[in-house]
Every structure is written in C-alpha cells, then in structure tokens.
Design a protein around this motif. Structure first.
Motif, PDB file in Angstrom:
ATOM      1  N   VAL A  47       0.968  -1.039   0.071  1.00  0.00           N
ATOM      2  CA  VAL A  47      -0.246  -0.026   0.082  1.00  0.00           C
ATOM      3  C   VAL A  47       0.754   1.395   0.000  1.00  0.00           C
ATOM      4  O   VAL A  47       2.024   1.287   0.469  1.00  0.00           O
ATOM      5  CB  VAL A  47      -0.696   0.173   1.213  1.00  0.00           C
ATOM      6  CG1 VAL A  47      -1.916  -0.887   1.251  1.00  0.00           C
ATOM      7  CG2 VAL A  47      -0.191  -0.200   2.579  1.00  0.00           C
ATOM      8  N   PHE A  92      -9.807   1.354   0.627  1.00  0.00           N
ATOM      9  CA  PHE A  92      -8.666   1.241  -0.437  1.00  0.00           C
ATOM     10  C   PHE A  92      -8.097   2.926  -0.903  1.00  0.00           C
ATOM     11  O   PHE A  92      -7.027   3.286  -0.904  1.00  0.00           O
ATOM     12  CB  PHE A  92      -9.301   0.743  -1.580  1.00  0.00           C
ATOM     13  CG  PHE A  92      -9.314  -0.684  -1.629  1.00  0.00           C
ATOM     14  CD1 PHE A  92      -8.940  -1.360  -0.728  1.00  0.00           C
ATOM     15  CD2 PHE A  92      -9.516  -1.435  -2.813  1.00  0.00           C
ATOM     16  CE1 PHE A  92      -9.116  -3.081  -0.296  1.00  0.00           C
ATOM     17  CE2 PHE A  92      -9.557  -3.044  -2.790  1.00  0.00           C
ATOM     18  CZ  PHE A  92      -9.498  -3.532  -1.461  1.00  0.00           C
ATOM     19  N   VAL A  95      -5.664   3.928   2.214  1.00  0.00           N
ATOM     20  CA  VAL A  95      -4.258   3.259   2.231  1.00  0.00           C
ATOM     21  C   VAL A  95      -3.749   3.145   0.717  1.00  0.00           C
ATOM     22  O   VAL A  95      -2.539   3.016   0.740  1.00  0.00           O
ATOM     23  CB  VAL A  95      -4.416   1.714   2.982  1.00  0.00           C
ATOM     24  CG1 VAL A  95      -4.979   2.021   4.102  1.00  0.00           C
ATOM     25  CG2 VAL A  95      -5.013   0.815   2.068  1.00  0.00           C
ATOM     26  N   LYS A  96      -4.552   3.084  -0.149  1.00  0.00           N
ATOM     27  CA  LYS A  96      -3.951   3.187  -1.698  1.00  0.00           C
ATOM     28  C   LYS A  96      -3.164   1.957  -1.929  1.00  0.00           C
ATOM     29  O   LYS A  96      -1.763   1.926  -2.115  1.00  0.00           O
ATOM     30  CB  LYS A  96      -3.077   4.388  -2.002  1.00  0.00           C
ATOM     31  CG  LYS A  96      -4.213   5.704  -1.759  1.00  0.00           C
ATOM     32  CD  LYS A  96      -3.529   6.924  -2.263  1.00  0.00           C
ATOM     33  CE  LYS A  96      -4.251   8.281  -2.188  1.00  0.00           C
ATOM     34  NZ  LYS A  96      -5.507   8.292  -1.325  1.00  0.00           N
ATOM     35  N   PRO A  97      -3.964   1.184  -2.151  1.00  0.00           N
ATOM     36  CA  PRO A  97      -3.014  -0.325  -2.488  1.00  0.00           C
ATOM     37  C   PRO A  97      -2.045   0.108  -3.995  1.00  0.00           C
ATOM     38  O   PRO A  97      -2.768   0.798  -4.824  1.00  0.00           O
ATOM     39  CB  PRO A  97      -3.943  -1.237  -2.893  1.00  0.00           C
ATOM     40  CG  PRO A  97      -5.462  -0.833  -2.359  1.00  0.00           C
ATOM     41  CD  PRO A  97      -5.306   0.622  -2.169  1.00  0.00           C
ATOM     42  N   PHE A 167      -1.853  -6.315   2.530  1.00  0.00           N
ATOM     43  CA  PHE A 167      -1.835  -6.509   0.868  1.00  0.00           C
ATOM     44  C   PHE A 167      -0.622  -7.285   0.444  1.00  0.00           C
ATOM     45  O   PHE A 167       0.595  -6.685   0.856  1.00  0.00           O
ATOM     46  CB  PHE A 167      -1.948  -4.992   0.173  1.00  0.00           C
ATOM     47  CG  PHE A 167      -3.355  -4.549   0.486  1.00  0.00           C
ATOM     48  CD1 PHE A 167      -3.528  -3.759   1.853  1.00  0.00           C
ATOM     49  CD2 PHE A 167      -4.183  -4.307  -0.395  1.00  0.00           C
ATOM     50  CE1 PHE A 167      -4.883  -3.337   2.201  1.00  0.00           C
ATOM     51  CE2 PHE A 167      -5.598  -3.717  -0.219  1.00  0.00           C
ATOM     52  CZ  PHE A 167      -5.924  -3.404   1.116  1.00  0.00           C
TER      53      PHE A 167
END
Ligand SMILES: Nc1nc2c(c(=O)[nH]1)N[C@H]1C(S)=C(S)[C@@H](COP(=O)(O)O)O[C@H]1N2
Ligand SMILES: [Mo]
Length: 197
Positions: A47, A92, A95-97, A167
């Motif tokens: 992430v 999402f 945390v921005k995968p 992730f």
C-alpha cells in the motif's frame, strides 16, 4: 410454502447447501475476547500508506450496509443476514493499494488464524469490513469488533476478530486452506476442498 416460494428459495441455495434459521458459531479453537478500548486495526503491505485505526476511527468511517446470504462449507446457509461497516472502496481510498497488490490477508486474534482473498473479491457490491450485525456491534462469538464479510465466498473467508490486513503480491494459504479446504471457496462452483482448486 407454495411451489413458487420453494423454487425461489432453492435458486438462492448453492449446490449441496441447506437452509438454517440459526446462526451457528464456528472457529478453530477458543473464542478470543478482543479489548475494544485498546483495539487497533493495522493495514499494511503493498500500500502507499500504512495505517492503524482505532475502533472509534473505524466507526466514523462506516458507509455501507448489506443484506446477504452466507454459506458455510459445512453445508449450512443462512439468508438475509444484515451487516454494516466500511466498504473496501473506502478503505482502499485511504491506504491506496499499489498496482502490485493482488491478494489481501486477514490476520486474526485467535492465535495467528489467517485467510486470504484475491483483491477483486473485496471491491464488490456486497463485501465489507463489518462492525455491526443486525444493528448491534458484532459480539465476541461472531467475530467482533471487526470482521470482513465476503458473502460471495464460503464463510471461512469471512475472518473473525481481524487485527491486521496485509496487501500481498502473491497469495499465501490460510489456516483452513492449509487444512485441505479450497483456497477459491466459491459456493456456486462448490469449491469446498483444495482438490477442487
Ligand atoms: N479468526 C477466525 N475466523 C474465522 C474462523 C476461525 O477459526 N477463526 N472460522 C471460519 C469459519 S470455518 C466459519 S464457518 C465462520 C463462522 O462464523 P460464525 O461463527 O460467525 O458463524 O468464521 C470463519 N472465520
Ligand atoms: Mo466454516
């Protein structure tokens, strides 16, 4: 029940499943009691932004409610269970995968229990990170304070007592999956055991 209702009900039951009105409680061992005051959910791995959320913070993020049928691999199904919590879309966005994130692992408070799902199984209409069941905070037995609910997969993928979400680039086998259960776990394809994968 008339014939129409019976057909409707059957079309909602995946192959080999039967309907129950009860809500059985299942886990590998003892039921842990997670302290709600000190609880922190960690989100890390592939992430842009590693994050930790208290329960109060998670409650603030709630944006989704579902009514979904759940299917346990031991063959019971329960219709119209009502959960609310946080959409994975919302998580999402925080945390921005990275593009490299292909799977998500849930680590739980019952002695290292894990399970994984492909990331695309979370960004769906009815998966969510649940905080409430039938309008009440999820109790200890059913995995409170926080558990993902992924109705599209057998219920062992809906990990109880989640404390960390990681992730991953590559998949890992979880607890039941190492024990011979399917890692794909699609009830409509009746993927119960690993030899179905
Ligand atoms: N942490 C954890 N989550 C778990 C399990 C477990 O052993 N540990 N068992 C799974 C299984 S096999 C099922 S069927 C469901 C049961 O959820 P319930 O007790 O709320 O019905 O939890 C799933 N999540
Ligand atoms: Mo299960």
């Amino acid at each position: 029940m008339n014939e129409n209702d019976a057909n409707k009900e059957n079309s909602r039951l995946p192959p080999g499943q039967h309907l129950t009105e009860r809500f059985p409680v299942l886990q590998k061992g003892r039921i842990p009691s997670v302290d709600r005051e000190s609880y922190l959910l960690e989100v890390e791995g592939e992430v842009e932004k590693t994050m930790k959320f208290s329960l109060a913070e998670l409650n603030q993020l709630q944006d989704k409610q579902i009514i979904a049928d759940i299917h346990c691999v031991t063959s019971w199904s329960k219709f119209d269970t009502n959960w609310s919590g946080i959409s994975f879309k919302k998580l999402f966005n925080l945390v921005k995968p990275k593009d490299s994130a292909k799977f998500v692992e849930f680590l739980c408070a019952d002695d290292g229990f894990t399970t994984t799902v492909p990331i695309e199984r979370l960004n769906t209409d009815n998966a969510l990170l649940a905080l409430s069941y039938e309008g009440e905070p999820i109790n200890d037995k059913h995995g409170g304070p926080v558990r993902p609910i992924i109705p599209e997969l057998y219920f062992y993928k809906s990990a109880k007592w989640v404390i960390k979400i990681t992730f991953l680039k590559e998949d890992r086998l979880g607890y039941w999956e190492r024990g011979g259960y399917s890692n794909k776990a699609d009830p409509w394809k009746e993927q119960r055991y690993s030899y179905h994968d």
